[in-house]
Write an enzyme that holds these catalytic residues in place. Structure first.
Site, PDB file in Angstrom:
ATOM      1  N   ASP A  98      -8.863  -1.073   0.585  1.00  0.00           N
ATOM      2  CA  ASP A  98     -10.157  -0.372   0.484  1.00  0.00           C
ATOM      3  C   ASP A  98     -11.074  -1.015  -0.553  1.00  0.00           C
ATOM      4  O   ASP A  98     -12.228  -0.633  -0.693  1.00  0.00           O
ATOM      5  CB  ASP A  98      -9.937   1.119   0.173  1.00  0.00           C
ATOM      6  CG  ASP A  98      -9.095   1.320  -1.083  1.00  0.00           C
ATOM      7  OD1 ASP A  98      -9.565   1.005  -2.184  1.00  0.00           O
ATOM      8  OD2 ASP A  98      -7.945   1.795  -0.951  1.00  0.00           O
ATOM      9  N   GLU A 118      -3.762  -8.765   0.961  1.00  0.00           N
ATOM     10  CA  GLU A 118      -3.713  -7.564   1.816  1.00  0.00           C
ATOM     11  C   GLU A 118      -3.175  -7.996   3.183  1.00  0.00           C
ATOM     12  O   GLU A 118      -3.613  -8.987   3.747  1.00  0.00           O
ATOM     13  CB  GLU A 118      -5.131  -6.977   1.914  1.00  0.00           C
ATOM     14  CG  GLU A 118      -5.395  -6.006   3.033  1.00  0.00           C
ATOM     15  CD  GLU A 118      -4.567  -4.721   2.983  1.00  0.00           C
ATOM     16  OE1 GLU A 118      -4.636  -3.987   1.996  1.00  0.00           O
ATOM     17  OE2 GLU A 118      -3.851  -4.473   3.982  1.00  0.00           O
ATOM     18  N   ASP A 149       1.459 -10.950   4.041  1.00  0.00           N
ATOM     19  CA  ASP A 149       2.383  -9.950   3.510  1.00  0.00           C
ATOM     20  C   ASP A 149       2.614 -10.222   2.016  1.00  0.00           C
ATOM     21  O   ASP A 149       3.069 -11.317   1.643  1.00  0.00           O
ATOM     22  CB  ASP A 149       3.698 -10.066   4.302  1.00  0.00           C
ATOM     23  CG  ASP A 149       4.685  -8.974   3.938  1.00  0.00           C
ATOM     24  OD1 ASP A 149       4.546  -8.373   2.849  1.00  0.00           O
ATOM     25  OD2 ASP A 149       5.595  -8.730   4.749  1.00  0.00           O
ATOM     26  N   ASP A 167      -1.260  -1.978  -5.283  1.00  0.00           N
ATOM     27  CA  ASP A 167      -1.968  -0.811  -4.719  1.00  0.00           C
ATOM     28  C   ASP A 167      -1.505  -0.650  -3.275  1.00  0.00           C
ATOM     29  O   ASP A 167      -2.217  -1.013  -2.334  1.00  0.00           O
ATOM     30  CB  ASP A 167      -3.477  -1.044  -4.799  1.00  0.00           C
ATOM     31  CG  ASP A 167      -4.237   0.121  -4.201  1.00  0.00           C
ATOM     32  OD1 ASP A 167      -3.653   1.210  -4.040  1.00  0.00           O
ATOM     33  OD2 ASP A 167      -5.423  -0.048  -3.880  1.00  0.00           O
ATOM     34  N   SER A 168      -0.309  -0.133  -3.122  1.00  0.00           N
ATOM     35  CA  SER A 168       0.288  -0.100  -1.784  1.00  0.00           C
ATOM     36  C   SER A 168       0.157   1.279  -1.148  1.00  0.00           C
ATOM     37  O   SER A 168      -0.050   2.279  -1.843  1.00  0.00           O
ATOM     38  CB  SER A 168       1.780  -0.432  -1.880  1.00  0.00           C
ATOM     39  OG  SER A 168       2.456   0.637  -2.476  1.00  0.00           O
ATOM     40  N   ASP A 170       2.223   4.233   1.189  1.00  0.00           N
ATOM     41  CA  ASP A 170       3.529   4.849   0.937  1.00  0.00           C
ATOM     42  C   ASP A 170       4.671   3.930   1.399  1.00  0.00           C
ATOM     43  O   ASP A 170       4.458   3.072   2.263  1.00  0.00           O
ATOM     44  CB  ASP A 170       3.619   6.196   1.672  1.00  0.00           C
ATOM     45  CG  ASP A 170       2.589   7.183   1.131  1.00  0.00           C
ATOM     46  OD1 ASP A 170       2.129   6.976   0.003  1.00  0.00           O
ATOM     47  OD2 ASP A 170       2.255   8.142   1.851  1.00  0.00           O
ATOM     48  N   PRO A 174       4.913  -1.405   6.719  1.00  0.00           N
ATOM     49  CA  PRO A 174       4.758  -2.696   6.036  1.00  0.00           C
ATOM     50  C   PRO A 174       4.891  -2.614   4.516  1.00  0.00           C
ATOM     51  O   PRO A 174       5.162  -3.606   3.853  1.00  0.00           O
ATOM     52  CB  PRO A 174       3.342  -3.145   6.432  1.00  0.00           C
ATOM     53  CG  PRO A 174       2.639  -1.937   6.925  1.00  0.00           C
ATOM     54  CD  PRO A 174       3.686  -1.012   7.447  1.00  0.00           C
TER      55      PRO A 174
END
Ligand code: SAM
Length: 286
Positions: A98, A118, A149, A167-168, A170, A174
């Protein structure tokens, strides 16, 4: 067949997004409009306009960030490690589609280079287009977008970054491996000898097992490990945790190092006090 994905329901002519949090709980948001909805190669991506939280990014039916409360999470995961490191020049962000974290990190003039890794370019494109309150229409030439990845990206790195921010989403799909022991070992290697890392470590109210496991894994690698919290209204349980691993700097009297960054949530008092944990967390982390 319904024209909407299963987590959007039409009830009495109104649209609702329902997040299935756990077996015994669902969270529903009344939706004004579906701004964007498409399947990317990795996940189902939606931007909704909701009544209480404005524009909302939803991945596979799970709320990621909103224009009303997204700044709380993005400021907390960015400014605490950036304040702890005395001179962060090279920063790695993993996830963060985001762009809210990248927006906060670009507020530091001493930062020379930001790699943002990202997995899903779709999320970045859609957030820049439809979620300017969060992404800030980020256009800063220090930000280098890499679409791959994050787990693979960190495998061969050594001594490269001052600060790493995970900042992943849950720990399913992936993002699952972004919580693994091996991944944290690779982050430790990728950091410089005085590097600092932080990751979101889930809701202590509902997933204390994940919070504790994350803390233990990071604590096994870093000489200094601390958990801090913030309240994010759209995250299940409200109370959210972040785990910090540091090779050299201790977050002691950190408020004294805070420098104003035109934030909406973080201030000197928050930087100082966010490491104060409620009793149930302290007991669980023992
Ligand atoms: N603040 C949000 C939260 O806690 O719900 C997370 C924000 S951000 C949208 C999470 C991003 O992580 C998503 O865009 C997703 O595509 C990305 N992601 C998930 N797994 C990844 C991986 N293995 N490598 C890189 N990015 C990944």
């Amino acid at each position: 067949m319904s024209k909407f994905p299963s987590y959007i329901q039409e009830v009495d002519g109104e649209l609702w997004l329902t997040e299935d949090e756990r077996d015994n709980m669902k969270l529903s948001y009344r939706v004004k409009d579906i701004i964007f909805a498409e399947q990317s190669p990795f996940q189902h991506v939606m931007i909704l306009d909701t009544y209480d939280f404005g524009r909302t990014l939803v991945l596979d039916g799970v709320v990621q960030t909103t224009s009303v409360d997204g700044y709380i999470y993005n400021e907390m995961i960015s400014h605490i490690p950036m304040t702890l490191h005395p001179n962060p020049k090279t920063v790695l962000i993993i996830g963060g589609g985001d762009c809210g974290v990248a927006k906060e990190v670009t507020k530091y003039d001493q930062v020379e280079h930001i790699d943002m890794v990202e997995i899903d370019k779709f999320v970045v494109d859609v957030s820049l287009k439809y979620l300017p309150e969060v992404s800030g229409n980020l256009s800063d030439e220090r930000v280098n977008f890499i679409y791959t990845d994050g787990v693979k990206f960190v495998q061969e790195l050594e001594n490269k970054y001052d600060v790493i921010i995970i900042d992943s989403s849950d720990p399913v799909g992936p993002a699952e491996q972004l919580f693994s022991e091996e991944f944290y070992q690779n982050l430790h290697k990728a950091l410089k000898p005085d590097g600092v890392m932080v990751c979101q470590s889930q809701s202590p109210a509902f997933h204390m097992d994940v919070t504790k496991q994350t803390y233990q894994r990071i604590n096994n690698l870093f000489p200094i490990t601390s958990i801090y919290t913030a309240v994010v209204p759209t995250y299940p349980g409200g109370l959210w945790s972040f785990t910090l691993g540091s090779k050299k700097y201790e977050p002691k009297n950190l408020g004294e190092k805070w420098q104003d960054k035109s934030t909406k949530y973080v201030n000197q008092g928050i930087v100082e006090s966010c490491f104060v944990l409620p009793e149930f967390m302290k007991n669980n982390l023992k």
